[in-house]
Every structure is written in structure tokens, then in C-alpha cells.
Design a protein around this motif. Structure first.
Motif, PDB file in Angstrom:
ATOM      1  N   ALA A  68       3.415   9.996   0.358  1.00 21.10           N
ATOM      2  CA  ALA A  68       2.345   9.332  -0.387  1.00 21.10           C
ATOM      3  C   ALA A  68       0.980   9.866   0.016  1.00 21.10           C
ATOM      4  N   MET A  69       0.784  10.127   1.310  1.00 22.05           N
ATOM      5  CA  MET A  69      -0.489  10.680   1.774  1.00 22.05           C
ATOM      6  C   MET A  69      -0.699  12.093   1.235  1.00 22.05           C
ATOM      7  N   ALA A  94      -1.516   3.986  -0.100  1.00 18.72           N
ATOM      8  CA  ALA A  94      -0.873   2.710   0.202  1.00 18.72           C
ATOM      9  C   ALA A  94      -0.517   1.955  -1.080  1.00 18.72           C
ATOM     10  N   LEU A  95      -1.405   2.050  -2.078  1.00 22.81           N
ATOM     11  CA  LEU A  95      -1.119   1.389  -3.355  1.00 22.81           C
ATOM     12  C   LEU A  95       0.037   2.069  -4.091  1.00 22.81           C
ATOM     13  N   ALA A  96       0.216   3.374  -3.848  1.00 22.55           N
ATOM     14  CA  ALA A  96       1.315   4.095  -4.504  1.00 22.55           C
ATOM     15  C   ALA A  96       2.650   3.871  -3.816  1.00 22.55           C
ATOM     16  N   LEU A  97       2.630   3.381  -2.564  1.00 19.90           N
ATOM     17  CA  LEU A  97       3.875   3.208  -1.820  1.00 19.90           C
ATOM     18  C   LEU A  97       4.857   2.269  -2.517  1.00 19.90           C
ATOM     19  N   PRO A  98       4.420   1.116  -3.048  1.00 13.06           N
ATOM     20  CA  PRO A  98       5.390   0.270  -3.771  1.00 13.06           C
ATOM     21  C   PRO A  98       6.037   0.984  -4.950  1.00 13.06           C
ATOM     22  N   ALA A 121       5.610  -3.388   3.918  1.00 16.64           N
ATOM     23  CA  ALA A 121       5.128  -2.512   4.996  1.00 16.64           C
ATOM     24  C   ALA A 121       3.867  -1.756   4.615  1.00 16.64           C
ATOM     25  N   ALA A 122       3.505  -1.745   3.327  1.00 11.45           N
ATOM     26  CA  ALA A 122       2.349  -0.958   2.893  1.00 11.45           C
ATOM     27  C   ALA A 122       1.067  -1.412   3.573  1.00 11.45           C
ATOM     28  N   ALA A 123       0.851  -2.728   3.662  1.00 10.87           N
ATOM     29  CA  ALA A 123      -0.402  -3.244   4.233  1.00 10.87           C
ATOM     30  C   ALA A 123      -0.551  -2.902   5.719  1.00 10.87           C
ATOM     31  N   PRO A 124       0.456  -3.212   6.576  1.00  6.88           N
ATOM     32  CA  PRO A 124       0.279  -2.841   7.992  1.00  6.88           C
ATOM     33  C   PRO A 124       0.207  -1.334   8.216  1.00  6.88           C
TER      34      PRO A 124
END
Length: 480
Positions: A68-69, A94-98, A121-124
């Protein structure tokens, strides 16, 4: 104007390629970042495991997070070390992780528990990744402040533009660039540049030799009438052949990178500059956030404000609050509140002290040792505690938490049409000028910062200014 012939023999380009001359900190930074991201994802995965007792996310999260990064170019050279773009790319990843987790669920493992854990887990992961980047950048900026790991730079352009750029760079604190020399389009003005402590290497006809002699790994070109498309193209070839990065200073200054984009029309690359977001609709989130934070801060700080009011009354005769007419959004007047820091006859004595004004280059009246300030007032000003009642102005909608300094009516009467753009946004409790030196700044620089804020406003910029306000208040720089 003549530019030397540029040789593009394969051996020369390979020997002096940007990869060969890239700064050591940059190579290390781009190695450490993926490792830090992998560690952040692993820690976040174990947090989720501790909460839900499942191990699958520990295996899937680290590689997915790094993908994602990479997809959002979080390791791109243009975003490293400076500005907020590096942080924005982490948040976008992080928004793309879901979405990546949902794709994995659909095509690979139909495990709803794993999908839930990856989303949680995206937020932490984002929080830890942002923290690690902040720590790495602080370390890098300390090294820049010590004169280490800086980009050795050669400036090319007219003497006036070079002097203006150097003034901006030196006012901005920690710098990535270390100017190794200057090539002028008007060498007859070299003496003015030498007075700034810079080496002048003649004109622009022998850039290749100058880049080599100064060991520069960046060539920065300023706008000049002599620089047409052909000349600029040849300079870019020279920089490429010598393994130096090529940078152009835009004609339009003080434009945030988020407002710039490149469009190609009929093969011609054009720079698109997005208009400032000044409509009421675009400011609605800021309005709501201002009112909410002002309300919370007033409730939390009420005991402190009551104590300060009592101390002000005990220290000298007069009211605890000082009321003054100021100019707000679109030129509307309002009454600004502050804790009184001066004696009651301060306005009457101002005329007698006019000859001691230390801001003679602008409209403001400032003195470092103003005899009108009370003992308590001096301490309140140093730590900006006298500004706390302005939270009531923010709550009432006349001010914002972040914005230009609220001017006096007589100051606005003397504004030029350009400076009146400051009135297109609400004045603020803090702003770019406050976190950049406050009263130590010359008037022209304060205006430049305020106009830059008006044009480049965003919630992200407001958040950055609020964060910087804390350290500026603790240092007390320019507060008098």
C-alpha cells in the motif's frame, strides 16, 4: 546567451549518474523507511492479535502495508524529509488498506475474521508509521542543522532573484540545501551576491565545469528573461550529464505543492495552479472544528483564566480584560478580548514612544522593552497567555484558531489592495507569522506568510500550525 556543448556519451552518463552521486542519507532513508513500515505493521498486527486472538493478520499485514505504501509512492524521493506530503501518502495508503484486504478476501481467503482484523489494523499501523517518520525526520533535520547530509546546490539566475531566494532560505530555519556557489546572468552584479557570503562562478556558459568544481548534486535555476525553452533544456542536459538533480524555481511563489499539478496539452506540459479554497462551503469544516475546539478549551482552561484575571487585577489598577476594535473577515469590525498586559494610560503614552518603534518598516508598533507593560503582563506576553480570552472570539465566530493576525482599523486603512487579501479569511489566535518568529519578523515577511496562508489554506496546514504553536509558545521567540 550561449551554453556549452553537452556530451551524452554513455560512459559519461553512467559514471556521473544521479544514482552514483545520490546523497548517503537519502539511500539510508529509503532503506530504513520500508523496514520501519514493516515493523509498524507487525506491531499493529500483534495489537490486533491481542484484542481478537487471531494470528492470520500477523502474516498478511506487513507485506500488504508495504504494498500500500509503494502504491501511494510513500518512498518516492520527492516526498522525503520535507513538507507534509510524506505524511499524506501514508494516510492515503492507510485508507487503501481496507480495499486491499477486501480484494484479498474476495480472491484468496474467504475468512471474514481476517478481513475484519486487517481493516482494524489500519489505524494503529498508520499511527506507528507516522510516528516513525516523524522521529526519522527530526533526526534528519538535526543533521541538516549541523551542516551534515545537505544537498550541495548551485544556483543559476539573476542577482536579484538569487538574493531573494537566499533571504527566504535563511529565514526558514533548517535547510536541506547548502548553496555551494552561484552562476549569474548578470555577472556585473556579482559583488552584491558576494556580500551575502556566496561564491560567484561567473556566468552560465560553463555550468558543467562549475558543477564539477563545486561538487554540486543539484542545479537550481531561477526565472530570467534570458532563459528560453532552449536554454533551460540545455541546462537540464548539463545537469543530467553531471549527475545533478535539476530544479526550476517557479515564477509564482508561495504556492503549496498540493495546489500544483502537471497537465499535458498537445504534447506541451503545463503547470496547473488550483485556485485558493475560500468559499463558505469549503470553510464549513474549519468553522465547525474551530467552535468545537474553542468550547473544549474554554471548559478546560476556565480555572487558569480565572486565576490569571485575578493576578492581573492585583498587579495593577484597571480591568482584567482589554477590549479593542479589530478588523475581521471581509473587513467587518469586532471587539477582540485579551488579558490586560499594559497600564491603563498605554494608548495615551503611545505617541510619546513612537520614535522608539522597532517595526519601522511596517504598520505595527512594537518595542522589546515597552515601559507601558506591567510585570505580570510581561510574563503573560512571553508565553502568549494574554491571548487566551480570544477563545471567546473564536467561539462567537469572529475569529478562527488559525489565521492571519487580527489588524487594527487604522492598519487596514493603510493596506494596499494586495495586503487586503488577508481579510478573505478570519483572523486567527495563531498563524504562520506567530510560529515563524512573531514580532521579530519584518512587516514584509509577515505579510508574505499571511498571504501564503490565505492562498494555501487547508485543514492539514491548520493542524501543522497548531502543533508548531506549542513549541513557539514554550520558546517565547519574538514575544514582547
Amino acid at each position: 546567451m550561449t551554453i556549452e556543448q553537452v556530451t551524452h556519451e554513455l560512459q559519461l552518463v553512467e559514471r556521473r549518474s544521479p544514482e552514483a552521486r545520490r546523497r548517503r542519507w537519502e539511500r539510508k532513508y529509503r532503506i530504513v523507511l520500508p523496514a520501519a513500515d514493516g515493523l509498524a505493521a507487525a506491531v499493529a498486527a500483534f495489537v490486533i492479535h491481542g484484542a481478537y486472538g487471531r494470528w492470520g493478520v500477523a502474516l498478511g499485514l506487513p507485506p500488504t502495508w508495504i504494498i500500500a505504501m509503494c502504491a501511494h509512492r510513500a518512498y518516492d524521493r520527492s516526498a522525503l524529509g520535507l513538507g507534509t506530503e510524506e505524511y499524506r501518502r501514508v494516510l492515503r495508503g492507510a485508507l487503501a488498506l481496507p480495499a486491499l484486504a477486501a480484494c484479498g478476501y474476495w480472491f484468496f481467503a474467504r475468512d471474514s475474521g481476517l478481513l475484519h482484523d486487517m481493516m482494524m489494523a489500519a489505524a494503529p499501523a498508520a499511527a506507528i508509521a507516522l510516528l516513525s517518520r516523524y522521529v526519522l525526520r527530526r533526526r534528519l533535520h538535526r543533521r541538516w542543522a549541523q551542516g551534515r547530509d545537505q544537498r550541495t546546490t548551485l544556483l543559476v539566475g539573476p542577482s536579484l532573484g538569487v538574493a531573494e531566494l537566499i533571504a527566504v532560505l535563511r529565514r526558514s530555519g533548517v535547510q536541506e540545501l547548502r548553496v555551494a556557489g552561484v552562476c549569474l546572468t548578470d555577472p556585473e552584479n556579482a559583488q552584491a551576491i558576494k556580500k551575502l557570503g556566496l561564491s560567484v562562478h561567473g556566468g552560465v556558459s560553463d555550468l558543467s565545469g562549475v558543477i564539477r568544481a563545486t561538487g554540486s548534486n543539484a542545479l537550481v535555476v531561477l526565472p530570467a528573461p534570458e532563459f528560453d525553452a532552449t536554454v533551460v533544456r540545455r541546462m537540464s542536459w548539463t545537469a543530467a550529464a553531471q549527475g545533478a538533480d535539476f530544479l526550476l524555481v517557479p515564477t509564482l511563489a508561495d504556492v503549496a505543492a498540493s495546489r500544483l499539478a502537471t497537465r499535458t496539452t498537445n504534447g506541451v506540459p503545463l503547470t496547473y495552479v488550483q485556485a485558493p479554497t475560500l468559499s463558505r462551503a469549503s470553510r464549513l469544516p474549519k468553522e465547525l472544528l474551530d467552535r468545537a475546539l474553542a468550547t473544549a478549551l474554554l471548559l478546560v482552561l476556565a480555572p487558569l483564566m480565572i486565576a490569571i484575571a485575578l493576578v492581573v487585577r492585583l498587579d495593577s489598577s484597571g480591568p482584567a480584560l482589554f477590549r479593542q476594535r479589530r478588523v475581521g473577515l471581509y473587513g467587518d469590525h469586532f471587539t477582540m478580548l485579551k488579558f490586560r498586559t499594559m497600564r491603563q494610560d498605554a494608548e495615551q503614552r503611545r505617541a510619546d514612544l513612537a520614535h522608539l518603534n522597532e517595526n519601522s518598516d511596517g504598520l505595527l508598533f512594537k518595542m522589546k522593552r515597552d515601559p507601558r507593560i506591567t510585570r505580570v503582563g510581561s510574563a503573560l506576553r512571553r508565553y502568549s497567555l494574554d491571548e487566551l480570552p480570544q477563545l471567546m472570539n473564536v467561539f462567537s465566530g469572529h475569529m478562527s484558531l488559525v489565521g492571519p493576525r487580527p489588524p487594527l482599523p487604522e492598519e487596514v486603512d493603510a493596506y494596499t489592495p494586495e495586503v487586503k487579501r488577508r481579510l478573505l479569511v478570519k483572523p486567527g489566535l495563531t498563524g504562520l507569522w506567530q510560529v515563524s518568529g512573531r514580532s521579530d519578523l519584518p512587516w514584509d515577511e509577515a505579510v508574505r506568510l499571511d498571504l501564503g496562508y490565505v492562498d494555501n489554506w487547508s485543514l492539514g496546514l491548520d493542524l501543522l500550525i497548531l502543533i508548531r504553536t506549542g513549541s513557539a509558545v514554550i520558546r517565547g521567540t519574538g514575544a514582547y
